[in-house]
Design a protein around this motif. Structure first.
Motif, short mmCIF file in Angstrom:
data_model
loop_
_atom_site.label_atom_id
_atom_site.label_comp_id
_atom_site.label_asym_id
_atom_site.label_seq_id
_atom_site.Cartn_x
_atom_site.Cartn_y
_atom_site.Cartn_z
N PHE A 85 -3.40 3.75 8.94
CA PHE A 85 -4.67 3.42 8.28
C PHE A 85 -4.57 2.07 7.57
N ALA A 86 -3.45 1.85 6.86
CA ALA A 86 -3.29 0.61 6.11
C ALA A 86 -3.21 -0.60 7.05
N ASN B 80 0.83 -1.22 0.00
CA ASN B 80 0.00 0.00 0.00
C ASN B 80 0.86 1.25 0.00
N MET B 81 1.82 1.31 0.90
CA MET B 81 2.62 2.52 1.03
C MET B 81 3.54 2.72 -0.17
N LEU B 82 4.12 1.65 -0.69
CA LEU B 82 5.00 1.77 -1.85
C LEU B 82 4.23 2.34 -3.05
N PHE C 124 -7.95 6.82 -1.56
CA PHE C 124 -8.08 7.91 -0.59
C PHE C 124 -6.71 8.30 -0.04
N ASN C 125 -5.88 7.30 0.28
CA ASN C 125 -4.54 7.59 0.78
C ASN C 125 -3.69 8.31 -0.26
N VAL C 126 -3.87 7.93 -1.53
CA VAL C 126 -3.13 8.59 -2.61
C VAL C 126 -3.50 10.07 -2.66
#
Length: 294
Positions: free
Chosen positions: A204-205, A89-91, A155-157
């Protein structure tokens, strides 16, 4: 020269401190109550005798949760899901947010790509096409079925690209003058300066992957592939007495739905409670402040 503090400011500080203390206690007490329920006997819980301290102390609820090998296997599946899923997710969030944070003059077609991602957040093909796509790609009954479909949290993006857009452009321009390429600028300037935002999105992830249970029920055909939340859902909500061993029957005589659910809630919350202190410092640390000097 000493600064004189007015009586009004002192009164505000006292009231504000009392209010925040009350809010903190209100947030903590439910968790303490759940913990007390999980360590209390079924009869005490049914009689309503448990408040914030266990009554007739027993670990039967936790023995019921962790007494089988299947529980530990499900716990391990959840650990794998959180580590792989949150990292992916973070990558992808960072790699997508960085180019989308640029102006159209720097990245032609940026608006089109941004709306493409927003469209996927608002509309989907539905549950059946989603399942058929995962099945046809051969991901069923694997850990990848739990992490690949949610690899790009839109949403995180959006949150991260807006944070990137707020960083001083002078930093990137200075780095480019020194010969830095896009990846160098991203990983050595943007990411370190964005740690508060990245830490929040990482939390969040982690919480999202840890608490998810529905996709595990659909995408895994065998219980040894279930993540923890899916496995707990099947044994607590859909418990079949026909499959109880004598030991299981003895444990279930000491617990009820409330004690079992209390243990389930606390077990699910414990890893997040352990991770949060390591991420909290990023929430209050202003790394960007003072990064550009006059």
């Amino acid at each position: 020269m000493a600064v004189k503090i007015s009586s009004g400011y002192r009164l505000f500080s006292i009231v504000n401190t009392c209010f925040l203390l009350l809010v903190s206690i209100t947030c903590v007490l439910p968790l303490v109550h759940i913990l007390a329920l999980s360590f209390s006997s079924a009869s005490a819980v049914t009689a309503g005798e448990v408040t914030f301290w266990p009554v007739d102390w027993t670990t039967a609820a936790y023995e019921n949760v962790f007494g089988k090998k299947e529980y530990l296997v499900a716990f391990w599946v959840s650990i794998q899901r959180v580590v792989i899923g949150a990292s992916l997710n973070m990558l992808l969030t960072i790699l997508i947010a960085y180019p989308l944070s640029k102006e159209n003059s720097q990245f032609p077609g940026r608006t089109l790509y941004a709306w493409y991602f927003v469209f996927t957040m608002l509309f989907s093909g539905g549950l059946i096409p989603w399942y058929m796509t995962i099945r046809d790609t051969g991901l069923l009954d694997t850990i990848w079925a739990l992490v690949v479909p949610t690899a790009v949290p839109i949403f995180n993006v959006i949150v991260l690209l807006n944070f990137f857009r707020g960083l001083p452009k002078e930093l990137e321009e200075s780095a480019k003058l020194d010969g830095a390429g896009p990846f160098t600028v991203l990983w050595r300037i943007f990411v370190p300066l964005s740690m508060p935002s990245i830490a929040t999105l990482l939390l969040f992830a982690i919480v999202g992957h840890w608490n998810s249970w529905f996709d595990g029920l659909i995408l895994a055909n065998h219980t040894d592939k279930y993540p923890l939340q899916s496995f707990l859902q099947t044994i607590i909500i859909k418990l079949d007495p026909a499959y109880l061993t004598p030991r299981d029957a003895e444990l279930h005589a000491l617990v009820n739905n409330r004690t079992s659910r209390a243990a389930q809630i606390f077990v699910a919350a414990l890893p997040i409670l352990m991770v949060y202190p390591f991420l909290q410092r990023y929430f209050i640390k202003g790394i960007v402040l003072g990064s550009v000097k006059e």
